[in-house]
Scaffold this active site. Structure first.
Site, PDB file in Angstrom:
ATOM      1  N   THR A 492       0.812  -1.216   0.000  1.00 17.67           N
ATOM      2  CA  THR A 492       0.000   0.000   0.000  1.00 17.67           C
ATOM      3  C   THR A 492       0.845   1.264   0.000  1.00 17.67           C
ATOM      4  O   THR A 492       0.447   2.277  -0.563  1.00 17.67           O
ATOM      5  CB  THR A 492      -0.941   0.006   1.216  1.00 17.67           C
ATOM      6  OG1 THR A 492      -0.163  -0.155   2.415  1.00 17.67           O
ATOM      7  CG2 THR A 492      -1.944  -1.122   1.120  1.00 17.67           C
ATOM      8  N   CYS A 493       2.030   1.217   0.634  1.00 21.06           N
ATOM      9  CA  CYS A 493       2.847   2.429   0.693  1.00 21.06           C
ATOM     10  C   CYS A 493       3.347   2.839  -0.681  1.00 21.06           C
ATOM     11  O   CYS A 493       3.643   4.008  -0.923  1.00 21.06           O
ATOM     12  CB  CYS A 493       4.026   2.234   1.644  1.00 21.06           C
ATOM     13  SG  CYS A 493       5.127   0.892   1.165  1.00 21.06           S
TER      14      CYS A 493
END
Length: 525
Positions: A492-493
């Protein structure tokens, strides 16, 4: 078939990074791999020469619409004159290319800029200390109320700026935070909009109400306008809320607002569907109405009234004291029992008037969903920032605006957009509902919304108008196991989706839906 061809051309032009106006008819092609999309499969038996000629006709239509026709059409007449050109245009919305719609809208927005470069942007000062520990102690301390008070004396014309583009864009107003040093305007402006949306969907403000269907685990987290009489102060806040919607459109900043579809229909002036919209907003009332409509005899109706009377502790029929009854009353979304007609509390539901009762309950809920008083205030605020005519055009293209938001995508480790499983991936996303698309974004990058601008086309610099965090698609970690037995994973980052090479569209749909629906289940792996 024309609509299917338009959808296919939209996808083909996204792949080729050009607009449909620049696509030559002889560049249109279909192959058996495209049959994975059931909407395109209907075109496979059409001779290629006929398909290309049909595209040339649609291309000519769109060029005429974009070049000179749409600016001459009065789009506000769709509800007044049922045979107007605007109505015909809405009925033919599937024949208009995505790029045509966006080009016309952007042209209108830039043509209605009222604040010139020699006018300084309005500036407001917000005090973050009014929100301590993430808790808002009073509605007057919210960012929304602080901003509304300070901008109340600023003419709306000063908020109508050109569309955001590359670099540090021009926003409707600048924001300063007391005691904080912030460089540039983008960060503080985006944070302000995020905080306002958070406030609107909390108990700090009473402008939005959680839809009743949430109590039945349907459309959880979706909001509607609160259906109750409003004060002058609340009307001003709703007006400012509408202005913020217009400001966000010009700034190209997606708002993390989870509003039910009936809200957007009301905003663009579209009539509500008495079946679908009621079921989406209040499934309990929808099922309640259906019970009365589907009763087959008086005995079944009496049993239904007995069940309802026992749940709501209703009285007995005045004609037959031993028989429980229902009267022409119902509870509003705010929890108040109201009469559905004059003298409704003394009017008993009978076999002869049960359908009238069901219609009265449905009418009550639809009036609450339409909420004309509140919606008028929101529309007035929005219309002060973007032309009201554009609302009708938004209705024409609202269903296609989301399909190419993720078009600016980076492919990792040798992957290409022409790979079969990548094609399955994009087709699956285009088949998703709006709710499923939002869940996919949350799954892939762990944030509420992403900027929905596309790369500049026709040779424009990609850096001028692209999302700050483009999505990346990469192969899965390791090489063990059959592709169809593996799951989709994300980082997700980095907004990175690690996508196995699934062998069919059905498998891709199954794995994507599993990922987005079970991402918060600790037992799902």
């Amino acid at each position: 078939m024309d609509v299917a061809l338009v959808q296919y051309i939209n996808r083909l032009c996204r792949h080729l990074a050009i607009t449909p106006a620049r696509l030559h008819p002889h560049e249109v092609y279909l192959d058996p791999g495209d049959a994975a999309d059931p909407r395109v499969a209907s075109l496979l038996n059409v001779p290629m020469e006929s398909l290309r000629l049909r595209f040339a006709l649609l291309q000519s239509l769109n060029n005429s619409l974009e070049s000179f026709f749409l600016p001459l059409v009065e789009l506000r007449q769709t509800l007044t004159y049922q045979n107007s050109i605007a109505v015909l245009l809405c009925e033919a919305k599937g024949l208009i290319f995505y790029d045509t719609k966006v080009t016309v809208m952007n042209r209108v927005l830039n043509a209605t800029v009222q604040r010139t470069a020699d006018h300084a942007a309005p500036e407001i000062t917000l005090d973050p200390l009014e929100i301590v520990g993430g808790e808002i102690r009073s509605s007057e301390n919210t960012y929304l109320c602080q901003a509304a008070r300070q901008l109340s004396c600023v003419p709306s014309s000063q908020l109508c700026v050109k569309l955001a583009s590359g670099g540090d864009p021009t926003y409707a107003f600048n924001i300063r935070f007391t005691g904080e040093e912030v460089h540039g305007t983008s960060g503080s402006f985006r944070h302000f909009l995020w905080q306002v949306c958070k406030e609107l969907q909390s108990s700090a403000l009473s402008l939005l109400l959680l839809c009743p269907s949430a109590a039945a685990n349907r459309n959880k987290g979706k909001y509607i306008l609160t259906p109750c009489p409003i004060s002058y102060a609340e009307e001003q806040l709703l007006h400012f809320f509408g202005q913020l919607l217009g400001i966000a459109i010009r700034a190209d900043v997606p708002l993390p607002l989870d509003l039910l579809g009936s809200f957007w229909k009301g905003l663009v002036g579209e009539c509500l569907d008495p079946e679908q919209d009621l079921q989406e907003a209040d499934v309990l009332t929808y099922n309640y109405i259906k019970k009365f409509e589907n009763t087959s005899d008086e005995t079944e109706l009496e049993a239904l009234c007995a069940e309802i009377s026992s749940l709501h502790h209703s009285g007995e029929s005045p004609d037959s004291p031993s028989r429980p009854c229902c009267t022409f009353t119902y509870v509003t979304m705010m929890g108040d029992e109201v009469e559905l007609c004059q003298g409704g509390r003394s009017l008993t539901v009978s076999w002869e008037n049960k359908d009238m009762y069901a219609r009265a309950v449905r009418s009550l809920r639809l009036r609450e969903l339409q909420n004309k008083e509140c919606m008028t205030a929101v529309r007035a605020g929005l219309a002060s920032i973007i032309p009201l005519q554009l609302l009708t055009f938004l209705k024409v293209c609202i269903n296609t605006l989301f399909s190419s938001r993720l078009a600016h995508t980076m492919y990792q480790v040798g992957l290409m957009e022409t790979d079969q499983h990548i094609e399955f991936f994009w087709i699956a996303l285009e088949m998703f509902t709006q709710e499923e698309l939002c869940k996919f974004i949350k799954f892939a990058c762990n944030q509420e919304r992403i900027p929905f601008t596309c790369p500049c086309k026709d040779g424009g610099p990609d850096t001028a108008h692209v999302p700050p965090y483009p999505m990346k698609i990469a192969p899965p970690d390791g090489a063990a196991g059959q592709p169809d037995s593996r799951y989709i994973r994300v980082e997700t980052c980095m907004f990175m989706v690690k996508l196995p090479q699934y062998t069919s569209l059905d498998v891709m749909l199954e794995k994507l839906r599993y990922a987005i629906h079970y991402r918060e289940d600790p037992l799902s792996g």
